[in-house]
Design an enzyme around this catalytic site. Structure first.
Site, mmCIF file in Angstrom:
data_model
loop_
_atom_site.group_PDB
_atom_site.id
_atom_site.type_symbol
_atom_site.label_atom_id
_atom_site.label_comp_id
_atom_site.label_asym_id
_atom_site.label_seq_id
_atom_site.Cartn_x
_atom_site.Cartn_y
_atom_site.Cartn_z
ATOM 1 C CE LYS A 14 -32.296 5.599 63.074
ATOM 2 N NZ LYS A 14 -31.840 4.611 62.059
ATOM 3 N NE ARG A 89 -26.607 5.804 64.332
ATOM 4 C CZ ARG A 89 -27.543 6.471 63.646
ATOM 5 N NH1 ARG A 89 -28.108 7.524 64.164
ATOM 6 N NH2 ARG A 89 -27.903 6.057 62.454
ATOM 7 N NE ARG A 128 -31.793 7.783 52.809
ATOM 8 C CZ ARG A 128 -31.714 7.702 54.125
ATOM 9 N NH1 ARG A 128 -32.703 8.143 54.860
ATOM 10 N NH2 ARG A 128 -30.644 7.193 54.697
ATOM 11 N NE ARG A 134 -28.278 10.189 54.417
ATOM 12 C CZ ARG A 134 -28.907 9.777 55.507
ATOM 13 N NH1 ARG A 134 -30.141 10.202 55.749
ATOM 14 N NH2 ARG A 134 -28.324 8.954 56.344
ATOM 15 N NE ARG A 145 -25.800 4.637 56.904
ATOM 16 C CZ ARG A 145 -26.725 5.025 56.020
ATOM 17 N NH1 ARG A 145 -26.481 5.002 54.740
ATOM 18 N NH2 ARG A 145 -27.902 5.422 56.441
HETATM 19 P P1 B4P Z 1 -34.979 6.103 57.631
HETATM 20 O O1 B4P Z 1 -34.651 4.909 58.427
HETATM 21 O O2 B4P Z 1 -36.101 6.968 58.095
HETATM 22 O O3 B4P Z 1 -33.598 6.809 57.501
HETATM 23 P P2 B4P Z 1 -32.778 7.579 58.589
HETATM 24 O O4 B4P Z 1 -33.583 8.038 59.741
HETATM 25 O O5 B4P Z 1 -32.157 8.640 57.793
HETATM 26 O O6 B4P Z 1 -31.755 6.544 59.193
HETATM 27 P P3 B4P Z 1 -30.195 6.497 59.188
HETATM 28 O O7 B4P Z 1 -29.836 5.627 60.320
HETATM 29 O O8 B4P Z 1 -29.760 6.066 57.846
HETATM 30 O O9 B4P Z 1 -29.646 7.977 59.310
HETATM 31 P P4 B4P Z 1 -29.235 8.973 60.488
HETATM 32 O O10 B4P Z 1 -29.548 10.308 59.939
HETATM 33 O O11 B4P Z 1 -29.838 8.630 61.803
HETATM 34 O O12 B4P Z 1 -35.389 5.804 56.120
HETATM 35 C C1 B4P Z 1 -34.555 5.239 55.143
HETATM 36 C C2 B4P Z 1 -35.289 5.111 53.798
HETATM 37 O O13 B4P Z 1 -36.329 4.141 53.904
HETATM 38 C C3 B4P Z 1 -35.985 6.389 53.314
HETATM 39 O O14 B4P Z 1 -35.722 6.543 51.938
HETATM 40 C C4 B4P Z 1 -37.461 6.147 53.547
HETATM 41 O O15 B4P Z 1 -38.280 6.807 52.614
HETATM 42 C C5 B4P Z 1 -37.558 4.633 53.379
HETATM 43 N N1 B4P Z 1 -38.647 4.059 54.176
HETATM 44 C C6 B4P Z 1 -38.976 4.369 55.453
HETATM 45 N N2 B4P Z 1 -40.022 3.622 55.866
HETATM 46 C C7 B4P Z 1 -40.360 2.794 54.822
HETATM 47 C C8 B4P Z 1 -41.346 1.777 54.634
HETATM 48 N N3 B4P Z 1 -42.210 1.447 55.581
HETATM 49 N N4 B4P Z 1 -41.356 1.112 53.454
HETATM 50 C C9 B4P Z 1 -40.480 1.447 52.456
HETATM 51 N N5 B4P Z 1 -39.524 2.394 52.587
HETATM 52 C C10 B4P Z 1 -39.467 3.082 53.740
HETATM 53 O O16 B4P Z 1 -27.650 8.768 60.627
HETATM 54 C C11 B4P Z 1 -26.740 8.988 59.571
HETATM 55 C C12 B4P Z 1 -25.290 8.914 60.072
HETATM 56 O O17 B4P Z 1 -25.027 10.003 61.018
HETATM 57 C C13 B4P Z 1 -24.891 7.661 60.866
HETATM 58 O O18 B4P Z 1 -24.521 6.577 60.009
HETATM 59 C C14 B4P Z 1 -23.692 8.203 61.720
HETATM 60 O O19 B4P Z 1 -22.510 8.252 60.963
HETATM 61 C C15 B4P Z 1 -24.117 9.617 62.052
HETATM 62 N N6 B4P Z 1 -24.819 9.678 63.357
HETATM 63 C C16 B4P Z 1 -26.130 10.001 63.534
HETATM 64 N N7 B4P Z 1 -26.461 9.925 64.834
HETATM 65 C C17 B4P Z 1 -25.337 9.541 65.508
HETATM 66 C C18 B4P Z 1 -25.056 9.249 66.873
HETATM 67 N N8 B4P Z 1 -26.008 9.346 67.814
HETATM 68 N N9 B4P Z 1 -23.802 8.851 67.209
HETATM 69 C C19 B4P Z 1 -22.848 8.752 66.281
HETATM 70 N N10 B4P Z 1 -23.045 8.996 64.970
HETATM 71 C C20 B4P Z 1 -24.281 9.393 64.570
#
Ligand code: B4P
Length: 195
Positions: A14, A89, A128, A134, A145
């Site tokens: 994402k 979410r 990552r 993190r 998660r």
């Molecule tokens: P991403 O999937 O881009 O990671 P993310 O956006 O950070 O997702 P995540 O769900 O973990 O975190 P968020 O900040 O939303 O990439 C992950 C890894 O994969 C990276 O290292 C990337 O380089 C790699 N990658 C990507 N594409 C690839 C490909 N094609 N091939 C290989 N590798 C690839 O949320 C974090 C926390 O915040 C949640 O767990 C929750 O506690 C809280 N939170 C956030 N939003 C919330 C909400 N709306 N409600 C309640 N809690 C919330």
């Protein structure tokens, strides 16, 4: 205005795809995860509260997330639209988002759901975790998660499917190829809004 939700499990790409999207389309990026990580870094009260949930792999409570988003949507004017990354979410967040957009005469244009196998998600997040620092990128929290995603977040797919807004994107493969699939969907939407 185009309002896009980038949807998917933790590690589905994402944040990665959102970065490319804002560069190409000039939409306002809203990442709730990033908002909380900045608050944690700044040591604020909100950051401490968010960290107590995030470090366990739990969701931050709806009322907190929704309040933050309401302020953001209300105060942001003059953009081509939003990319919502990691929000909504829960069903309550999805319903609240529809309501806040409707108050400004807007709606969600499409929900792009990045589909990636579980093993690959775990592998990406562990990788990552080796560099991110993190507190939620370790095996135990990653499993929590994913569990939260399948129970609390993935029901939103039905919610958006029923609204005719869900677009499924194959989320494995190169970042560029995945982005090309996303571009195809968004270019169609832009043509529709121009028409
Ligand atoms: P991403 O999937 O881009 O990671 P993310 O956006 O950070 O997702 P995540 O769900 O973990 O975190 P968020 O900040 O939303 O990439 C992950 C890894 O994969 C990276 O290292 C990337 O380089 C790699 N990658 C990507 N594409 C690839 C490909 N094609 N091939 C290989 N590798 C690839 O949320 C974090 C926390 O915040 C949640 O767990 C929750 O506690 C809280 N939170 C956030 N939003 C919330 C909400 N709306 N409600 C309640 N809690 C919330």
């Amino acid at each position: 205005m185009l309002n896009i939700v980038i949807f998917g499990a933790p590690g589905s790409g994402k944040g990665t795809q959102s970065e490319l999207l804002i560069k190409k389309y000039g939409l306002k990026h809203v990442s709730t995860g990033e908002i909380f990580r900045e608050e944690i870094k700044a040591g604020t009260k909100l950051g401490k509260l968010a960290d107590s949930y995030m470090s366990k792999g739990h969701l931050v409570p709806d009322e907190i997330v929704i309040r933050i988003l309401e302020e953001l949507v209300k105060n942001h004017r003059g953009s081509k639209g939003f990319i919502f990354d990691g929000f909504p979410r829960t069903l309550a967040q999805g319903e609240a988002l529809d309501k806040m957009l409707a108050q400004n005469g807007q709606e969600i244009s499409a929900v792009l759901s990045l589909e990636v196998e579980n093993e690959e998600l775990i592998e990406r997040l562990l990788k990552r975790g080796e560099i991110s620092g993190r507190s939620d990128d370790n095996r135990e929290t990653i499993e929590a998660r994913l569990n939260v995603y399948y129970h609390q977040t993935s029901p939103l797919k039905v919610f958006y499917k029923n609204q005719g807004k869900l677009k499924t994107i194959h989320g494995s493969g190169s970042i560029e190829d995945i982005f090309r699939s996303i571009e195809k969907e968004i270019d169609v939407l832009f043509k529709l809004t121009d028409a």
